[in-house]
Design an enzyme around this catalytic site. Structure first.
Site, PDB file in Angstrom:
ATOM      1  N   ARG A 121       0.847  -1.196   0.000  1.00  0.00           N
ATOM      2  CA  ARG A 121       0.000   0.000   0.000  1.00  0.00           C
ATOM      3  C   ARG A 121       0.883   1.247   0.000  1.00  0.00           C
ATOM      4  O   ARG A 121       1.085   1.888   1.020  1.00  0.00           O
ATOM      5  CB  ARG A 121      -0.934  -0.030   1.210  1.00  0.00           C
ATOM      6  CG  ARG A 121      -2.013  -1.123   1.103  1.00  0.00           C
ATOM      7  CD  ARG A 121      -3.316  -0.520   0.623  1.00  0.00           C
ATOM      8  NE  ARG A 121      -4.262  -1.561   0.236  1.00  0.00           N
ATOM      9  CZ  ARG A 121      -5.406  -1.793   0.897  1.00  0.00           C
ATOM     10  NH1 ARG A 121      -5.707  -1.104   1.967  1.00  0.00           N
ATOM     11  NH2 ARG A 121      -6.250  -2.720   0.463  1.00  0.00           N
ATOM     12  N   GLN A 126      -0.912   2.243  -6.080  1.00  0.00           N
ATOM     13  CA  GLN A 126      -2.360   2.348  -5.900  1.00  0.00           C
ATOM     14  C   GLN A 126      -3.132   1.848  -7.115  1.00  0.00           C
ATOM     15  O   GLN A 126      -4.153   1.174  -6.972  1.00  0.00           O
ATOM     16  CB  GLN A 126      -2.752   3.794  -5.586  1.00  0.00           C
ATOM     17  CG  GLN A 126      -2.398   4.223  -4.171  1.00  0.00           C
ATOM     18  CD  GLN A 126      -2.814   5.658  -3.885  1.00  0.00           C
ATOM     19  OE1 GLN A 126      -3.124   6.427  -4.810  1.00  0.00           O
ATOM     20  NE2 GLN A 126      -2.817   6.028  -2.618  1.00  0.00           N
ATOM     21  N   ASP A 129      -3.545  -2.059  -7.244  1.00  0.00           N
ATOM     22  CA  ASP A 129      -4.072  -2.710  -6.046  1.00  0.00           C
ATOM     23  C   ASP A 129      -5.408  -3.397  -6.316  1.00  0.00           C
ATOM     24  O   ASP A 129      -6.459  -2.746  -6.339  1.00  0.00           O
ATOM     25  CB  ASP A 129      -4.212  -1.652  -4.949  1.00  0.00           C
ATOM     26  CG  ASP A 129      -4.598  -2.240  -3.602  1.00  0.00           C
ATOM     27  OD1 ASP A 129      -4.889  -3.447  -3.536  1.00  0.00           O
ATOM     28  OD2 ASP A 129      -4.604  -1.489  -2.612  1.00  0.00           O
ATOM     29  N   SER A 132      -8.171  -3.120  -3.426  1.00  0.00           N
ATOM     30  CA  SER A 132      -8.936  -1.877  -3.382  1.00  0.00           C
ATOM     31  C   SER A 132      -9.991  -1.824  -4.484  1.00  0.00           C
ATOM     32  O   SER A 132     -11.145  -1.471  -4.235  1.00  0.00           O
ATOM     33  CB  SER A 132      -7.995  -0.671  -3.503  1.00  0.00           C
ATOM     34  OG  SER A 132      -7.187  -0.550  -2.352  1.00  0.00           O
ATOM     35  N   TYR A 229      -3.305  -1.173   6.838  1.00  0.00           N
ATOM     36  CA  TYR A 229      -4.267  -2.180   7.256  1.00  0.00           C
ATOM     37  C   TYR A 229      -4.506  -2.082   8.755  1.00  0.00           C
ATOM     38  O   TYR A 229      -3.672  -1.595   9.514  1.00  0.00           O
ATOM     39  CB  TYR A 229      -3.755  -3.589   6.938  1.00  0.00           C
ATOM     40  CG  TYR A 229      -3.666  -3.889   5.466  1.00  0.00           C
ATOM     41  CD1 TYR A 229      -4.787  -4.264   4.742  1.00  0.00           C
ATOM     42  CD2 TYR A 229      -2.448  -3.811   4.797  1.00  0.00           C
ATOM     43  CE1 TYR A 229      -4.705  -4.550   3.390  1.00  0.00           C
ATOM     44  CE2 TYR A 229      -2.352  -4.097   3.442  1.00  0.00           C
ATOM     45  CZ  TYR A 229      -3.486  -4.466   2.747  1.00  0.00           C
ATOM     46  OH  TYR A 229      -3.403  -4.740   1.416  1.00  0.00           O
TER      47      TYR A 229
END
Length: 373
Positions: A121, A126, A129, A132, A229
């Site tokens: 992360r 991003q 990912d 996500s 997280y």
């Protein structure tokens, strides 16, 4: 550089790891793309679309022959990878902690297995990912599933015959899925509240127009693990949180739980006694049911009723929105591979920060430190 796109074989899996859009982009990088016949059909991507984008279509054996990179949504069965050349990459969501034996078999095949769900992360990752992108739509679908099972309307309605009260929705776990669940429930007109162990999420909850429900008495416990997280909480915090949640949950019509801890069973958030305190006709949606569940009594793949409360435990929620989740998943994979594409060598070259984080196997052995402990 040949990229193989496989048809998913896991039960109930409707997604696909590449779309005609990303196939065209891979070809633009100079790659050859081969797609297994019917790979995108269940996600509404026809074979002709892949052909028009420049891919070749064929059987699994044809697609795998001389492939340098194999793309998947879920990790392919090693038995289905006959003929895979040594050193080929397998790029997919590989569930390394739940399917440890399969990882060993990838190593035995000589494959380099890259688990996309272990993507760090960090800012530059991003767009790569998959957790996500898929969780975003899961949070949206969780609210729709709740609305489907809930025997009343979500928004407040004023009619000549009287007023219908707005549904009260409580979201537990304010990650990507939780934030989308809050936003979707608000759009439907519900009265929304939310909680999380990470204090930093309070502002996010408020920004979406929901009410934050947080333990205030226990200080200095942020619940922030590595990479953004959540992590395990102290016994003191758990006791305070349970007391707060118990008093709040009894007043709710719908509860959506989304809490996950990577590599560990999902934390238990709702007990049987708390379910019993809810009004008959209430609904709980457990998005963590496949990781052991946040809700006592939730069963993966089923909708069960306890104390007059429906507990929804659908498997593979992203697959229920296969066209959109596939489009996002496919872009995650393209963003990942293209970011490391070396034009001179005509292939991706990984760096240590991201490559080391997601690489499970290399050179015939398991190499990820979390699998070697």
């Amino acid at each position: 550089m040949k990229i193989a796109v496989l048809k998913e074989a896991a039960a109930g899996e409707r997604r696909v790891s590449a779309t005609p859009e990303t196939v065209k982009k891979f070809i633009g990088l100079g790659a050859e793309v081969a797609v297994e016949t019917g790979a995108g059909a269940s996600a509404s991507f026809a074979d002709q679309g892949y052909a028009d984008a420049g891919a070749t279509l064929g059987s699994r054996a044809d697609v795998l022959a001389n492939a340098d990179i194999v793309l998947g949504v879920q990790g392919p069965d090693p038995d289905s990878l006959a003929g895979l050349k040594s050193g080929a990459w397998i790029v997919a969501g590989l569930n390394p902690f739940g399917e440890r034996a399969r990882v060993d078999r990838y190593a035995a095949l000589g494959a380099e297995a890259l688990a996309m769900e272990l993507m760090p992360r960090i800012t530059r990752a991003q767009s790569m990912d998959i957790l996500s992108s898929q969780s975003n739509l899961s949070g949206y679908k969780a609210v729709l599933d709740a609305a489907s099972e809930y025997g009343r309307a979500f928004p407040m309605m004023m009619t000549a015959a009287g007023t219908v009260s707005a549904a009260k929705v409580f979201v537990m776990g304010v990650g990507v899925a939780g934030l989308q669940a809050i936003a979707t429930a608000r759009r439907l007109g519900a009265q929304v509240s939310a909680t999380d162990v990470r204090a930093a999420t309070k502002e996010q909850i408020l920004s979406l127009g929901a009410k934050p429900i947080f333990v205030e008495a226990v200080k200095g416990i942020e619940g922030e693990g590595s990479g953004g997280y959540a992590t395990e909480m102290s016994d003191e915090y758990k006791a305070a949180q349970a007391e707060l949640v118990s008093s709040h949950i009894a007043k709710q019509d719908i509860v959506i739980t989304t809490a996950l801890i990577p590599g560990r069973p999902a934390p238990r958030l709702i007990s049987d006694a708390q379910i019993a305190s809810m009004k008959p006709g209430s609904v709980i949606v457990d998005l963590a049911v496949e990781a052991g569940g946040n809700v006592e009594g939730a069963i993966a793949g089923e909708i069960v009723e306890k104390h007059g409360v429906k507990i929804v435990g659908h498997r593979n929620v992203p697959s229920q929105l296969a066209a959109d989740t596939s489009a996002l998943f496919a872009r995650n994979l393209f963003n990942f591979l293209s970011a490391f594409w070396d034009k001179e060598q005509g292939k991706p070259i990984l760096d240590d920060e991201i490559g080391g984080a997601i690489r499970l196997t290399q050179g015939g052995r398991v190499v990820h430190e979390k699998l070697l402990g």
